[in-house]
Design a protein around this motif. Structure first.
Motif, short mmCIF file in Angstrom:
data_model
loop_
_atom_site.label_atom_id
_atom_site.label_comp_id
_atom_site.label_asym_id
_atom_site.label_seq_id
_atom_site.Cartn_x
_atom_site.Cartn_y
_atom_site.Cartn_z
N ALA A 142 -39.64 -24.59 26.63
CA ALA A 142 -40.78 -23.77 26.21
C ALA A 142 -41.67 -23.48 27.40
N GLY A 143 -42.43 -22.40 27.26
CA GLY A 143 -43.34 -22.02 28.33
C GLY A 143 -42.67 -21.11 29.35
N ILE A 144 -43.30 -21.01 30.52
CA ILE A 144 -42.77 -20.15 31.60
C ILE A 144 -41.76 -20.98 32.38
N TYR A 145 -40.54 -21.01 31.88
CA TYR A 145 -39.54 -21.93 32.41
C TYR A 145 -38.67 -21.32 33.51
N ARG A 146 -38.86 -20.02 33.76
CA ARG A 146 -38.17 -19.36 34.88
C ARG A 146 -39.22 -18.77 35.82
N ASP A 147 -38.78 -18.22 36.93
CA ASP A 147 -39.69 -17.71 37.96
C ASP A 147 -40.55 -16.55 37.46
N VAL A 148 -41.74 -16.44 38.08
CA VAL A 148 -42.58 -15.26 37.96
C VAL A 148 -42.64 -14.60 39.33
N ASN A 149 -42.48 -13.28 39.36
CA ASN A 149 -42.46 -12.54 40.62
C ASN A 149 -43.52 -11.44 40.60
N LEU A 150 -44.14 -11.24 41.74
CA LEU A 150 -45.12 -10.16 41.90
C LEU A 150 -44.55 -9.10 42.81
N MET A 151 -44.69 -7.85 42.40
CA MET A 151 -44.25 -6.71 43.20
C MET A 151 -45.43 -5.76 43.38
N VAL A 152 -45.82 -5.55 44.63
CA VAL A 152 -46.88 -4.58 44.95
C VAL A 152 -46.25 -3.53 45.84
N ALA A 153 -46.33 -2.27 45.42
CA ALA A 153 -45.60 -1.22 46.12
C ALA A 153 -46.43 0.05 46.21
N ASP A 154 -45.98 0.95 47.07
CA ASP A 154 -46.58 2.26 47.19
C ASP A 154 -46.46 3.01 45.86
N ARG A 155 -47.34 3.99 45.66
CA ARG A 155 -47.27 4.79 44.44
C ARG A 155 -45.94 5.53 44.36
N LEU A 156 -45.34 5.78 45.49
CA LEU A 156 -43.97 6.31 45.53
C LEU A 156 -43.06 5.14 45.85
N HIS A 157 -42.23 4.76 44.89
CA HIS A 157 -41.48 3.52 45.07
C HIS A 157 -40.13 3.56 44.35
N ILE A 158 -39.29 2.63 44.71
CA ILE A 158 -38.03 2.37 44.00
C ILE A 158 -38.38 1.56 42.76
N GLU A 159 -37.87 1.95 41.63
CA GLU A 159 -38.24 1.29 40.38
C GLU A 159 -37.68 -0.14 40.31
N THR A 160 -38.28 -0.94 39.43
CA THR A 160 -37.72 -2.27 39.20
C THR A 160 -36.29 -2.12 38.68
N ASP A 161 -35.40 -2.98 39.18
CA ASP A 161 -33.96 -2.88 38.86
C ASP A 161 -33.45 -1.48 39.15
N GLY A 162 -34.02 -0.86 40.18
CA GLY A 162 -33.74 0.55 40.46
C GLY A 162 -32.61 0.81 41.42
N VAL A 163 -31.92 -0.23 41.88
CA VAL A 163 -30.76 -0.05 42.76
C VAL A 163 -29.54 -0.67 42.09
N ARG A 164 -28.57 0.15 41.78
CA ARG A 164 -27.33 -0.34 41.17
C ARG A 164 -26.15 -0.01 42.06
N ILE A 165 -25.34 -1.02 42.33
CA ILE A 165 -24.26 -0.90 43.30
C ILE A 165 -22.93 -1.18 42.60
N SER A 166 -22.00 -0.26 42.75
CA SER A 166 -20.66 -0.44 42.19
C SER A 166 -19.63 -0.14 43.25
N THR A 167 -18.42 -0.63 43.02
CA THR A 167 -17.32 -0.41 43.97
C THR A 167 -16.12 0.14 43.20
N PRO A 168 -16.13 1.45 42.89
CA PRO A 168 -15.07 2.01 42.04
C PRO A 168 -13.69 2.06 42.69
N ASP A 169 -13.65 2.14 44.02
CA ASP A 169 -12.37 2.20 44.74
C ASP A 169 -12.30 1.04 45.71
#
Length: 826
Positions: A142-169
């Motif tokens: 119970a409670g906050i049992y995993r990490d808490v993270n702070l993100m401070v960014a420019d008003r123009l920024h990459i979104e949270t979870d905004g980079v997705r990487i795949s290897t199709p070939d």
């Protein structure tokens, strides 16, 4: 968008009643460093409504408050908090105003604070977690049992979870990597940037570069897709978990305005019923285990070192795959599995719309399931360890048209978000067939249910409706009746539509059906998604002989809190699953609560073909096996000890686990004869005499290996060791200190039982102290603990300031020991 740990300086209070305002009436605030499992510090209560399900730990309302100064410069930026896990029903307030929350205790979530912050002033974030009784079938923490993270960014920024990487070939030395980037411009004007992506290998050499110009209009979101060809690649696998780093930067007029860094692995997944699961073209059989999320003595507190240690111990024991049962896996464990080559089956839920407990997540599922799916995919996408999404565990809707329809909806949602991985669902045939069980058993055995149950009488002695259910569970645990039910055409018909709505059909405790599916559904891929530990010999034979059966996931590889008594051997007439105080743990892991491998762990490793030396274990001589309770999840109440003072001349039952066709046992150099192995086991009846017990295994007369047990003297000293004596001053690093007993010759004595005391001073704290005993009084906050099977363990957590931690350990009749742990600046 860069993440910064935001775990320090939280004040914490625990409420005393039910409801939101009870937190205001709680105890005086303490300052804690996150992650923090509040439940593990509660006083266990035999009257707790959750009973043995949570190990008699009650729920409560917990409040966390952090005060912090916000620089004036943040007004031109965006500030976002990430909570990786809060159990349960989290509500987040910024400066007194509700900012958001999360009902599901296992999903991460984000809070944008922009509209609520007071720039240039002190601000406050408050988190309330309402952990309800009767909301979980296992220990939830119970409670906050995993990490808490702070993100401070420019008003123009990459979104949270905004980079997705795949290897199709992916080829042997070449791969195409696709990087998809989501960008948001919160500015009031159009801005022009270059989206620059760089790929670095494990030695930090840049091996890929791609630059895309972007005109980012005000108030808009954008998606950029880049394809990078990489040469001389190293592929990720269980044996060689090679990781690359992807750095994405937004460059404006030569300046970096935002940056995100992700790790990923290059690997190719293939799946079909003819060749099974293949990774990089090689067939892989899943040597799997189900695990819950708690870390034993420290509860659900999710610290990277605790997760890494558990991952490494499971891999050393022969496993190559973890099923996160029955909830989404935390980021810390995913990172450990990436680094150390452990495959992951990440599970979404334990229930859908039908409750298993009055206050469980079924009460919120219908409103939130799609969001839950989106979150697990966002969390897992860049982790090469994740190969399977599980849509549920033993879902009660399994035998219904409604359940089959909902299963397809979830499957389609997952495929729309991530088509690079496979889906499964852990089906329980008993749940599907229960309304038709009499008919199914009649078909399978030719007998009525009353005849099979002996007129309704069972060992439990229950006189109510649970009598029937317990009797059926015992009846269907193994043997011809269980097999007959598993392959019943009636049951198959009930499950078929549901089972067809996934890439891999997961079967819980339906062993006979695994092989049969090759005939009835030749294109169906099967996984033993949950199986009995004692069935490993039969199960693994089926896995090895059938390409469509891709693996086995035993319940379970590591012992856990809650579901207390599932595997405890009672000798006093108690029954398992009876909510017996003071049970705290399930006691059915191959590895116990403090990381000690039980005999069945070595048997499994031998069955997997990963151990050549034999292993020997002795049925406890101080207990009467005829009086022991038994459930299908239990193995034998044996330990690797040849120290049994007072039992000289009495017969000991010795199991030798071994590959090869024959085992020879020696006592003090004298051969006790050879026996053939049956199911990798040879059992000897040996009159106990102190000395050396030696087992040797052979194949066609050729010696393969040996193993010895030695009698230890009862005059012992403390044997103390720390797995690490240098920690990072990050408030999260851990040292696990094992305390055992050994005689003057260094021989380990598992029969000694002493109260062990501990003192921890300096630049760290005692996070937990206890043993593998599944029936302790109290919890793991005490500084004294009675040893169990010869051991206790201390978990020491580093502080945030460099310095030394001095750990003193003592027990009656033993010389005091001291360990010094250095805490060093990062």
């Amino acid at each position: 968008m860069r993440r910064e740990k935001w775990n320090d300086g939280w004040s914490f209070t625990a409420g005393k009643g039910e409801g939101f305002f009870s937190a205001l009436q709680g105890e005086e605030a303490n300052v804690v460093t996150l992650p923090h499992d509040a439940m593990i510090h509660e006083t266990r209560d035999p009257a707790c409504k959750s009973g043995g399900q949570t190990g008699f730990f009650p729920g409560n309302v917990y409040t966390y408050v952090k005060k912090f100064r916000v620089p004036a410069q943040w007004e031109d930026r965006t500030a976002i908090l990430e909570f990786e896990g809060v159990n349960t029903n989290a509500m987040v307030y910024v400066n007194g105003d509700y900012a958001g929350g999360e009902m599901y205790g296992y999903s991460n979530f984000y809070i944008c604070m922009d509209d609520m912050l007071r720039y240039g002033e002190e601000n406050e974030v408050k988190v309330v977690a309402n952990s309800l009784d009767q909301s979980s079938r296992w220990y939830p923490g119970a409670g906050i049992y995993r990490d808490v993270n702070l993100m401070v960014a420019d008003r123009l920024h990459i979104e949270t979870d905004g980079v997705r990487i795949s290897t199709p070939d992916v080829e042997e030395d070449y791969a195409v990597t696709v990087v998809e980037i989501r960008i948001r411009n919160l500015s009031s004007k159009k801005r022009c940037v270059d989206v620059v992506t760089e790929i670095f290998d494990g030695d930090e050499n840049r091996v890929g570069l791609y630059k895309t110009p972007l005109t980012a209009y005000a108030g808009k979101e954008f998606s950029v897709r880049q394809r990078l060809a990489l040469e001389d690649v190293k592929r990720w696998s269980c044996e060689s978990p090679y990781l690359y780093t992807c750095r994405v930067r937004l460059m404006e007029a030569g300046q970096c305005v935002d940056e995100t860094v992700e790790t990923f692995g290059i690997r190719k997944l293939q799946l079909d019923a003819k060749r099974g699961l293949r990774i990089n073209g090689e067939t892989v059989k899943l040597r799997g285990t189900c695990i819950h999320h708690d870390n034993g003595l420290i509860g659900a507190c999710t610290l990277y070192r605790a997760e890494e240690r558990r991952c490494l111990q499971l891999k050393e024991a022969g496993f190559n795959c973890i099923r996160s049962a029955h909830h989404p896996m935390g980021k810390a464990m995913l990172e450990a599995c990436d680094r150390h080559g452990m495959l992951v089956m990440d599970e979404l839920w334990d229930m859908w719309t039908r409750t298993k407990n009055p206050n469980d997540y079924a009460n919120h599922f219908s409103e939130h399931w799609e969001e839950d799916v989106e979150k697990i995919v966002a969390k897992d996408f860049n982790h090469p360890c994740v190969i399977l999404y599980s849509m549920g565990n033993e879902i009660p809707e399994v035998g219904t048209a409604f359940g089959a329809c909902l299963n397809r909806q979830i499957q389609n949602k997952l495929n729309s978000l991530d088509d690079t991985r496979f889906t499964t669902n852990a089906l329980n045939g008993l749940l599907a067939g229960m309304p038709h069980m009499a008919e199914i058993l009649q078909e399978a055995t030719g007998k009525t249910m009353e005849e099979l149950l002996g007129g309704g009488e069972t060992e439990t002695g229950s006189e109510d409706g649970s009598n029937l259910l317990n009797g059926i569970m015992a009846l269907l645990s193994s043997g011809p009746v269980a097999d007959g039910m598993a392959v019943s055409p009636i049951l198959s018909g009930l499950m078929d539509e549901y089972a067809s709505g996934m890439d891999v059909t997961g079967y819980n405790y339906l062993t006979a059906l695994h092989e049969k599916e090759r005939e009835t559904h030749p294109n169906r891929v099967v996984l033993g998604s949950e199986t009995y530990p004692a069935d490993i010999v039969r199960l693994w034979d089926i896995v090895e002989r059938n390409p469509h059966v891709i693996g086995d996931m035993t319940w379970t590889g590591y012992d856990y809190l809650g579901e207390a008594g599932c595997g405890i051997f009672y000798y006093d007439g108690k029954r398992n699953f009876g909510s017996n105080w003071p049970d705290i743990a399930a006691y059915i892991g191959d590895i116990d609560l403090i990381g000690y491998r039980k005999p069945i762990s070595y048997l499994r490793q031998i069955v997997f073909g990963l151990r050549k030396d034999p292993y020997a274990a002795v049925l406890r001589m101080d207990r009467d096996p005829a009086k022991a309770s038994k459930t299908p999840w239990m193995w034998k109440d044996n330990i690797a000890s040849w120290t049994w003072p007072g039992y000289e001349g009495k017969e000991a039952s010795v199991d030798v686990y071994a590959c090869g066709d024959e085992v020879e046992l020696f006592l003090n150099g004298e051969s006790l004869g050879r026996k053939g192995t049956e199911g990798y086991i040879a059992t000897f009846a040996v009159p106990y005499a102190p000395g050396t017990l030696r087992a040797v295994n052979y194949q066609d007369g050729r010696k393969l290996g040996s193993f010895e047990l030695h009698t230890a003297d009862m005059d012992v000293e403390l044997a103390v060791s720390a797995d690490r004596t240098r920690l990072a001053a990050d408030g999260a690093d851990l040292s696990y200190i094992t305390v055992g007993f050994a005689d003057k010759a260094g021989r380990e004595n598992l029969r000694v039982q002493k109260e062990v005391h501990i003192s921890v001073e300096g630049s760290g704290t005692l996070q937990g102290f206890g043993s593998a005993n599944p029936q302790p009084e109290g919890n793991y906050d005490k500084t004294a603990c009675l040893s169990y099977d010869g051991f206790v363990m201390a978990v020491v957590r580093a502080g945030t300031l460099p310095g030394a931690i001095r750990v003193r350990i003592w027990a009656e009749g033993c010389e005091e020991k001291e360990i010094v742990i250095e805490v060093e600046a990062e």
